[in-house]
Design a protein around this motif. Structure first.
Motif, PDB file in Angstrom:
ATOM      1  N   UNK A  32       0.824  -1.207   0.000  1.00 15.56           N
ATOM      2  CA  UNK A  32       0.000   0.000   0.000  1.00 15.56           C
ATOM      3  C   UNK A  32       0.859   1.258   0.000  1.00 15.56           C
ATOM      4  N   UNK A  33       1.932   1.244   0.768  1.00 21.28           N
ATOM      5  CA  UNK A  33       2.825   2.403   0.795  1.00 21.28           C
ATOM      6  C   UNK A  33       3.466   2.618  -0.570  1.00 21.28           C
ATOM      7  N   UNK A  34       3.887   1.537  -1.217  1.00 19.52           N
ATOM      8  CA  UNK A  34       4.478   1.645  -2.555  1.00 19.52           C
ATOM      9  C   UNK A  34       3.459   2.168  -3.565  1.00 19.52           C
ATOM     10  N   UNK A  35       2.209   1.734  -3.416  1.00 16.66           N
ATOM     11  CA  UNK A  35       1.168   2.174  -4.335  1.00 16.66           C
ATOM     12  C   UNK A  35       0.928   3.679  -4.202  1.00 16.66           C
ATOM     13  N   UNK A  36       0.896   4.173  -2.966  1.00 18.87           N
ATOM     14  CA  UNK A  36       0.724   5.614  -2.754  1.00 18.87           C
ATOM     15  C   UNK A  36       1.915   6.389  -3.309  1.00 18.87           C
ATOM     16  N   UNK A  37       3.118   5.845  -3.112  1.00 23.28           N
ATOM     17  CA  UNK A  37       4.310   6.497  -3.658  1.00 23.28           C
ATOM     18  C   UNK A  37       4.237   6.584  -5.171  1.00 23.28           C
ATOM     19  N   UNK A  38       3.880   5.470  -5.807  1.00 20.15           N
ATOM     20  CA  UNK A  38       3.806   5.440  -7.266  1.00 20.15           C
ATOM     21  C   UNK A  38       2.728   6.385  -7.770  1.00 20.15           C
ATOM     22  N   UNK A  39       1.579   6.427  -7.085  1.00 20.96           N
ATOM     23  CA  UNK A  39       0.507   7.336  -7.484  1.00 20.96           C
ATOM     24  C   UNK A  39       0.978   8.793  -7.417  1.00 20.96           C
ATOM     25  N   UNK A  40       1.654   9.134  -6.313  1.00 18.84           N
ATOM     26  CA  UNK A  40       2.109  10.516  -6.170  1.00 18.84           C
ATOM     27  C   UNK A  40       3.158  10.858  -7.221  1.00 18.84           C
ATOM     28  N   UNK A  41       4.134   9.956  -7.428  1.00 17.38           N
ATOM     29  CA  UNK A  41       5.180  10.224  -8.415  1.00 17.38           C
ATOM     30  C   UNK A  41       4.604  10.328  -9.820  1.00 17.38           C
ATOM     31  N   UNK A  42       3.589   9.515 -10.104  1.00 16.37           N
ATOM     32  CA  UNK A  42       2.974   9.542 -11.428  1.00 16.37           C
ATOM     33  C   UNK A  42       2.261  10.856 -11.680  1.00 16.37           C
ATOM     34  N   UNK A  80      16.225  20.392 -11.261  1.00 14.84           N
ATOM     35  CA  UNK A  80      17.638  20.019 -11.297  1.00 14.84           C
ATOM     36  C   UNK A  80      17.848  18.548 -11.637  1.00 14.84           C
ATOM     37  N   UNK A  81      16.764  17.787 -11.731  1.00  9.86           N
ATOM     38  CA  UNK A  81      16.862  16.361 -12.041  1.00  9.86           C
ATOM     39  C   UNK A  81      17.307  16.174 -13.493  1.00  9.86           C
ATOM     40  N   UNK A  82      18.431  15.493 -13.730  1.00 13.80           N
ATOM     41  CA  UNK A  82      18.911  15.333 -15.113  1.00 13.80           C
ATOM     42  C   UNK A  82      17.958  14.529 -15.988  1.00 13.80           C
ATOM     43  N   UNK A  83      17.041  13.779 -15.365  1.00 15.04           N
ATOM     44  CA  UNK A  83      16.096  12.960 -16.131  1.00 15.04           C
ATOM     45  C   UNK A  83      14.713  13.600 -16.235  1.00 15.04           C
ATOM     46  N   UNK A 101       7.385  23.782   0.725  1.00 15.24           N
ATOM     47  CA  UNK A 101       7.742  22.409   0.354  1.00 15.24           C
ATOM     48  C   UNK A 101       7.525  22.179  -1.139  1.00 15.24           C
ATOM     49  N   UNK A 102       6.406  22.699  -1.651  1.00  9.16           N
ATOM     50  CA  UNK A 102       6.149  22.583  -3.085  1.00  9.16           C
ATOM     51  C   UNK A 102       7.155  23.346  -3.913  1.00  9.16           C
ATOM     52  N   UNK A 103       7.520  24.531  -3.436  1.00  4.85           N
ATOM     53  CA  UNK A 103       8.498  25.349  -4.156  1.00  4.85           C
ATOM     54  C   UNK A 103       9.857  24.660  -4.196  1.00  4.85           C
ATOM     55  N   UNK A 104      10.280  24.117  -3.050  1.00  2.00           N
ATOM     56  CA  UNK A 104      11.561  23.406  -3.003  1.00  2.00           C
ATOM     57  C   UNK A 104      11.509  22.139  -3.852  1.00  2.00           C
ATOM     58  N   UNK A 105      10.348  21.443  -3.818  1.00  5.26           N
ATOM     59  CA  UNK A 105      10.197  20.260  -4.651  1.00  5.26           C
ATOM     60  C   UNK A 105      10.329  20.580  -6.128  1.00  5.26           C
ATOM     61  N   UNK A 140       4.781  21.332  -7.036  1.00  3.61           N
ATOM     62  CA  UNK A 140       4.158  22.591  -6.621  1.00  3.61           C
ATOM     63  C   UNK A 140       2.649  22.545  -6.819  1.00  3.61           C
ATOM     64  N   UNK A 141       2.191  21.757  -7.788  1.00  3.57           N
ATOM     65  CA  UNK A 141       0.760  21.706  -8.073  1.00  3.57           C
ATOM     66  C   UNK A 141      -0.035  21.128  -6.907  1.00  3.57           C
ATOM     67  N   UNK A 142       0.568  20.219  -6.156  1.00  6.19           N
ATOM     68  CA  UNK A 142      -0.174  19.646  -5.031  1.00  6.19           C
ATOM     69  C   UNK A 142       0.165  20.369  -3.727  1.00  6.19           C
ATOM     70  N   UNK A 143       1.474  20.531  -3.436  1.00  8.48           N
ATOM     71  CA  UNK A 143       1.839  21.185  -2.178  1.00  8.48           C
ATOM     72  C   UNK A 143       1.476  22.665  -2.189  1.00  8.48           C
ATOM     73  N   UNK A 144       1.677  23.318  -3.327  1.00  6.93           N
ATOM     74  CA  UNK A 144       1.340  24.732  -3.414  1.00  6.93           C
ATOM     75  C   UNK A 144      -0.145  24.965  -3.260  1.00  6.93           C
TER      76      UNK A 144
END
Length: 326
Positions: free
Chosen positions: A216-226, A303-306, A293-297, A233-237
């Motif tokens: 369940x934790x992995x599923x929430x992580x994948x959902x958020x990353x997706x 800065x992510x090369x990918x 947090x959203x701004x820093x994210x 910023x769209x969610x935290x902001x």
């Protein structure tokens, strides 16, 4: 080559010769060209010795040995990286997955045009302590992923078009969500096949009840990353702005009430006497923190090369550089 069979395993020495013989019979009966990649995930028994013995006798047998136990997802990732077959099939080494299903899975990929086909163990030989959490887990996975036609996300018996396994990254414990990963990579023709499930013949299950909580934790992580991995910023902001706004309005109402009282000659209490003052102030502080947090994210994401790695299936008349990157 027609088929690559990838078998991740941990302490399954007893079942390997029987599993190989079964796969070989099926392949010979259907005239498939194939390879079998056994991925030894840090086994402490004689699994690697069995794999080496099979590879010496049969050239289609290949092996990968981890120095320690990393888990099923890393094993599949390494197997996918080495696979050469047009169709890649994964199965567990415990003989609960039937190699007799291989021709049907292969046909669904090559003739029916599926990108991925997941097995569905409609009749299981597992205890209720395993089947009931599995049903709840799969229901949640269907709801979050939007892949409503799959009943068993975690079934080890799956078939893939080679392009799929070369364009997804299976990490951590994300093997449970390979259909979701494939969908996010643009491979959305995902099907299901009812497969035969057999009782375990040797050894015991290597998975405990904690895998459901981790799932369940992995599923929430994948959902958020997706949904927000490239735009935190769209969610935290948004959340931060809403919380700050509510707190600010509440504070204005308190201040307005105090001004009205003072205009009427009422000076008996301070703003800080009200618990709502501190609730409003806390809301404004939390809102500011969420926004930051959203701004820093967003800064980290930029800065992510990918950050601009996108799955390009094909290009027409573009520069050689773009074509190569695709």
């Amino acid at each position: 080559m027609d088929i690559s069979v990838i078998v991740p395993l941990y302490n399954e020495a007893e079942s390997l010769p029987e599993l190989y013989a079964w796969i070989a019979r099926v392949m010979a009966a259907n005239h498939f060209t194939y390879e079998i990649i056994f991925v030894n995930d840090g086994s402490t028994d004689n699994s690697w010795a069995e794999i080496m013995a099979l590879s010496e006798q049969h050239e289609e047998v290949k092996g990968i040995k981890f120095r320690r136990n990393y888990g099923k997802s890393p094993a599949l990732y390494c197997g996918f990286k080495e696979a050469l077959g047009d169709v890649v099939i994964t199965m567990d080494a415990d003989l609960q997955d039937s190699p007799d299903e291989i021709p049907g899975l292969y046909k669904m990929i090559t003739e029916e045009g599926y990108d991925l086909v997941s097995g569905y163990k409609q009749k299981r030989y597992d205890p209720l302590s395993k089947t009931i959490p599995t049903k709840l887990f799969n229901a949640t996975a269907r709801w979050i992923s939007g892949i409503h036609n799959l009943h068993d996300f975690n079934c080890g018996l799956k078939a893939y078009r080679r392009d799929v396994v070369k364009n997804i990254e299976v990490y951590g414990e994300m093997h449970r969500y390979i259909p979701y990963l494939a969908k996010n990579a643009g491979f959305d023709k995902i099907g299901e096949k009812v497969v035969h499930h057999q009782a375990r013949k040797y050894g015991h299950s290597k998975f405990g009840i904690n895998r459901f909580f981790n799932g369940y934790l992995d599923l929430l992580t994948l959902w958020f990353l997706t949904n927000f991995g490239k735009k935190p910023m769209h969610v935290f902001g948004f959340i931060g702005s809403m919380i700050f706004f509510i707190g600010f309005i509440a504070l204005c109402c308190l201040a307005g009430g105090k001004i009205i009282d003072m205009s009427n000659g009422i000076y008996g209490h301070l703003l800080t006497d009200s618990a709502w003052f501190f609730i409003a102030l806390t809301s404004m502080i939390l809102g500011s923190q969420f926004f930051l947090a959203g701004f820093l994210g967003d800064l980290v994401s930029r800065q992510n090369p990918h950050r601009n790695d996108y799955q390009i299936a094909e290009t027409i008349h573009l520069s050689d550089n773009i074509r190569k990157n695709g």
